[in-house]
Design an enzyme around this catalytic site. Structure first.
Site, PDB file in Angstrom:
ATOM      1  N   VAL A 116     -48.794  53.191 125.151  1.00 32.81           N
ATOM      2  CA  VAL A 116     -47.627  54.040 125.400  1.00 32.81           C
ATOM      3  C   VAL A 116     -47.420  55.047 124.279  1.00 32.81           C
ATOM      4  O   VAL A 116     -47.026  56.194 124.527  1.00 32.81           O
ATOM      5  CB  VAL A 116     -46.362  53.181 125.605  1.00 32.81           C
ATOM      6  CG1 VAL A 116     -45.155  54.069 125.894  1.00 32.81           C
ATOM      7  CG2 VAL A 116     -46.574  52.197 126.753  1.00 32.81           C
ATOM      8  N   ASP A 117     -47.689  54.658 123.048  1.00 30.46           N
ATOM      9  CA  ASP A 117     -47.575  55.609 121.940  1.00 30.46           C
ATOM     10  C   ASP A 117     -48.468  56.821 122.179  1.00 30.46           C
ATOM     11  O   ASP A 117     -48.044  57.974 122.035  1.00 30.46           O
ATOM     12  CB  ASP A 117     -47.971  54.941 120.622  1.00 30.46           C
ATOM     13  CG  ASP A 117     -46.880  54.042 120.068  1.00 30.46           C
ATOM     14  OD1 ASP A 117     -45.740  54.108 120.568  1.00 30.46           O
ATOM     15  OD2 ASP A 117     -47.165  53.272 119.136  1.00 30.46           O
TER      16      ASP A 117
END
Length: 353
Positions: A158-159
């Site tokens: 997700v980062d």
């Protein structure tokens, strides 16, 4: 593509820096605003997180708690096209550099706030990290071990996905500005990213009451899965289409398998295929896949990825004093900046010229 675009970057750690590195790789000038002690990522994992995600940027050290220093930043905002920040909601307003204030200085500014859960709402004030987003979005529920427990990821999906979406939204906003002359404010939440990727799975749940998406990619059929090799490595077989499965079957001399691509795992055929893959090494199966065009590729570790021909051929892996992975083959940045290696006065003078 973004040559001539200046970005003032207030982000730290990973998602924001990855977003602005993507912009830098596309030609933008990225001025990273760091606290006097630097982005905390400089101390994370021996500085490797910082080094990997801040290549090709400039760095100015600014104490945002000092009004006079903030005022100096305000003097160069007229020369800036994009502001991106990743503080908790309310921090930039307290500093005096939130969108409404910056817009007074630069009417057509593109301003992106990147946070965990957005600038408002029930979760906006809560601290969070990649593992939380993977869990809350349902993404983590798609990676379970043999006992039905979620697998601890070693990659912060997700980062990086948030960084990609942020650079996408900023680029789109710059395109809109070219057409209309108007800037905009982008409120981007990291948790939005995996949630919006779950659309297919959500529809499968609603229509078929199934939690893990399409049957043919969930590891339940023989033509799409991971297989162990003779040397205890793994390869990925993804021969979903009939012609790929045909190429595989003909290649291994098993034409009798042709009608059975979607046979279930734990069947007699699955066991035969497991035995077959253990007869050759990963390298041998890699050569087989390249020769027979059947969607068969090795499961590589990081070291092997660096040595594989694909990255250099595409211009994405570069070797010099160290290995760089770039997001664009035309990227020119060489390394991450030293803390405070650039001075605010430099950018003031550029504005005055």
């Amino acid at each position: 593509m973004l040559e001539g675009v200046r970005v003032l970057d207030f982000t730290q750690y990973l998602p924001g820096p990855y977003a602005t590195q993507r912009l830098a790789d596309l030609g933008a000038e990225v001025i990273k605003v760091e606290p006097p002690n630097g982005d905390p990522a400089r101390q994370m994992a021996d500085g490797l997180v910082y080094e990997a995600n801040n290549r090709g940027k400039k760095s100015i050290a600014v104490d945002l708690k000092v009004t006079a220093k903030v005022n100096e930043l305000s003097e160069i905002l007229q020369t800036v096209d994009v502001v991106i920040e990743s503080f908790r909601p309310g921090v930039m307003k307290r500093i005096g550099l939130h969108y409404d204030e910056v817009k007074k200085i630069k009417r057509d500014i593109v301003y992106c706030s990147l946070s965990g859960f957005g600038q408002s709402g029930t979760h906006a004030h809560l601290g969070s990290h990649d593992l939380n987003y993977q869990g809350l979005s349902g993404l983590l529920s798609q990676h379970l071990d043999g006992n039905g427990r979620p697998v601890q990821p070693t990659f912060t999906t997700v980062d990086y996905g948030g960084g990609i979406v942020a650079s996408e939204r900023i680029s789109a906003a710059l395109f809109q500005r070219e057409r209309t002359g108007n800037g905009c404010y982008l409120d981007l939440a990291l948790n939005d990213v995996p949630l919006t990727m779950m659309g297919t799975h959500a529809l499968y749940h609603l229509k078929k009451n199934k939690q893990d998406g399409p049957d043919f990619i969930d590891g339940s059929v023989v033509c799409y899965g991971l297989y162990e090799t003779k040397d205890r490595r793994f390869v990925s077989l993804a021969a979903l289409e009939p012609h790929f499965w045909k190429n595989f079957c003909h290649g291994v001399g098993k034409v009798e398998w042709l009608p059975h691509a979607f046979s279930p795992v734990k069947s007699d055929l699955h066991e035969e295929i497991n035995v077959l893959f253990k007869e050759r090494t990963m390298a041998e199966w890699t050569s087989f896949g390249e020769s027979h065009d059947c969607c068969l590729f090795p499961v590589l570790n990081v070291e092997e990825v660096m040595d594989h021909s694909y990255g250099p051929e595409r211009g994405l892996v570069r070797r010099g004093e160290q290995v760089h992975i770039v997001t664009n083959p035309n990227a020119v940045g060489q390394s991450a900046p030293l803390l405070g290696q650039d001075k605010i006065d430099t950018f003031k003078k550029e504005r005055d010229q």
